[in-house]
Scaffold this active site. Sequence first.
Site, mmCIF file in Angstrom:
data_model
loop_
_atom_site.group_PDB
_atom_site.id
_atom_site.type_symbol
_atom_site.label_atom_id
_atom_site.label_comp_id
_atom_site.label_asym_id
_atom_site.label_seq_id
_atom_site.Cartn_x
_atom_site.Cartn_y
_atom_site.Cartn_z
ATOM 1 N N LYS A 53 0.701 -1.084 0.145
ATOM 2 C CA LYS A 53 -0.094 -0.030 -0.150
ATOM 3 C C LYS A 53 0.935 1.426 -0.093
ATOM 4 O O LYS A 53 0.366 2.163 -0.796
ATOM 5 C CB LYS A 53 -0.861 -0.078 1.073
ATOM 6 C CG LYS A 53 -1.879 -1.168 0.998
ATOM 7 C CD LYS A 53 -2.616 -1.186 2.450
ATOM 8 C CE LYS A 53 -3.716 -2.643 2.433
ATOM 9 N NZ LYS A 53 -4.413 -2.657 3.575
ATOM 10 N N GLN A 97 -4.529 -1.643 10.094
ATOM 11 C CA GLN A 97 -4.368 -2.933 9.178
ATOM 12 C C GLN A 97 -4.938 -4.191 10.166
ATOM 13 O O GLN A 97 -4.728 -4.172 11.298
ATOM 14 C CB GLN A 97 -2.908 -3.252 8.878
ATOM 15 C CG GLN A 97 -2.808 -4.551 8.074
ATOM 16 C CD GLN A 97 -3.360 -4.488 6.826
ATOM 17 O OE1 GLN A 97 -3.463 -3.542 6.105
ATOM 18 N NE2 GLN A 97 -3.756 -5.659 6.330
ATOM 19 N N ASP A 120 -10.973 2.724 4.552
ATOM 20 C CA ASP A 120 -11.479 1.261 4.588
ATOM 21 C C ASP A 120 -12.800 1.025 4.404
ATOM 22 O O ASP A 120 -13.313 0.017 3.781
ATOM 23 C CB ASP A 120 -11.005 0.563 5.685
ATOM 24 C CG ASP A 120 -9.704 -0.037 5.694
ATOM 25 O OD1 ASP A 120 -9.393 -0.855 4.571
ATOM 26 O OD2 ASP A 120 -9.006 -0.276 6.637
HETATM 27 N N1 GUN Z 1 -6.553 -6.869 6.250
HETATM 28 C C1 GUN Z 1 -6.912 -7.517 5.072
HETATM 29 N N2 GUN Z 1 -7.688 -6.743 4.216
HETATM 30 C C2 GUN Z 1 -7.440 -5.727 4.845
HETATM 31 C C3 GUN Z 1 -8.084 -4.408 4.323
HETATM 32 O O1 GUN Z 1 -8.927 -4.503 3.215
HETATM 33 N N3 GUN Z 1 -8.065 -3.298 4.990
HETATM 34 C C4 GUN Z 1 -7.517 -3.444 6.420
HETATM 35 N N4 GUN Z 1 -7.510 -2.434 7.258
HETATM 36 N N5 GUN Z 1 -6.912 -4.531 6.864
HETATM 37 C C5 GUN Z 1 -6.862 -5.542 6.229
#
Ligand code: GUN
Length: 293
Positions: A53, A97, A120
């Site tokens: 990311k 995350q 998110d």
């Molecule tokens: N862990 C796995 N996929 C995601 C996501 O799309 N966002 C976040 N914050 N954590 C994740």
Amino acid sequence: MGAQRLDGKQCASSIEANLLLRIEQLSHQGVVPHLAVIIVGDDPASHVYVNSKIATCKRLGIQSTHIELPSNIGQNDLIKHVIQLNEDESVHGILIQSPLPQHMDEEAMTDLIDPTKDVDGFHPTNLGRLVQGRLDGMIPCTPHGVLRLLEWSGVQLRGKKAVVIGRSRIVGMPLSLLFASRGIDLTVTVAHSRTEDLAKVCAEADVLVAAVGIPELVQPQWVKSGAVVVDVGINRVEDSTHERGWRLAGDVNPSVSEVASWLSPVPGGVGPMTIAMLMENTVRSAELMSSNE
Ligand code: GUN
């Protein structure tokens, strides 16, 4: 004949090209989109996702703040970070995350994020909008990525039967809502670990999405001929034939390609789309915040 590939890498790069134009527009107003990512603990897979990311932010000219916290940090310390980022006017997006360590309440932490910075799309305000059928809030990135990939590939969805395997907060549940929403108009079945005769339920699907985290669960016999199959799974499975001792596997057995009309690969399918949608939400948040100044 094999299924056509739902190419998330290519679709994501066309989305990035559009975002570059929007980021350029924002720069004329002196605005640089800014994403803050918090990761707690040392789960290797989560670090890989977060690094990817951050790397995408760099490539697009989005500012990023990467906050890495040890797994034994108290929840109050995490709360302080979130409050600080909420108050920081230069920050347009905040992501924590998942998963967080066991001693933390993940939903309570999500609830703390300013909904306008919730890139998110997991805050109850944004999920509530989705329940109302409003697609003007922040839409969760993986569900939105799945939909955009299908639309970009020209797959017809209206009136078709969809089966989503998995009812998670991050993928299955919001994806089911999105699929059923007005304008997309799929007829949705949400299947999960307690579903009886899952194979039979799946065999009804015109569009089958696997988001359960069980390596290669979906078998060719489960899939209707000509169905569109989207594989959201990213599982590490032991494999001594690989130098590193493991390989990545989706939730769909690759031989489903013999039955399906379209299939998303792992990697290179949904993964890049999730990141592209995160970037889009961040840019959108920056646009909305700068137009409200
Ligand atoms: N862990 C796995 N996929 C995601 C996501 O799309 N966002 C976040 N914050 N954590 C994740």
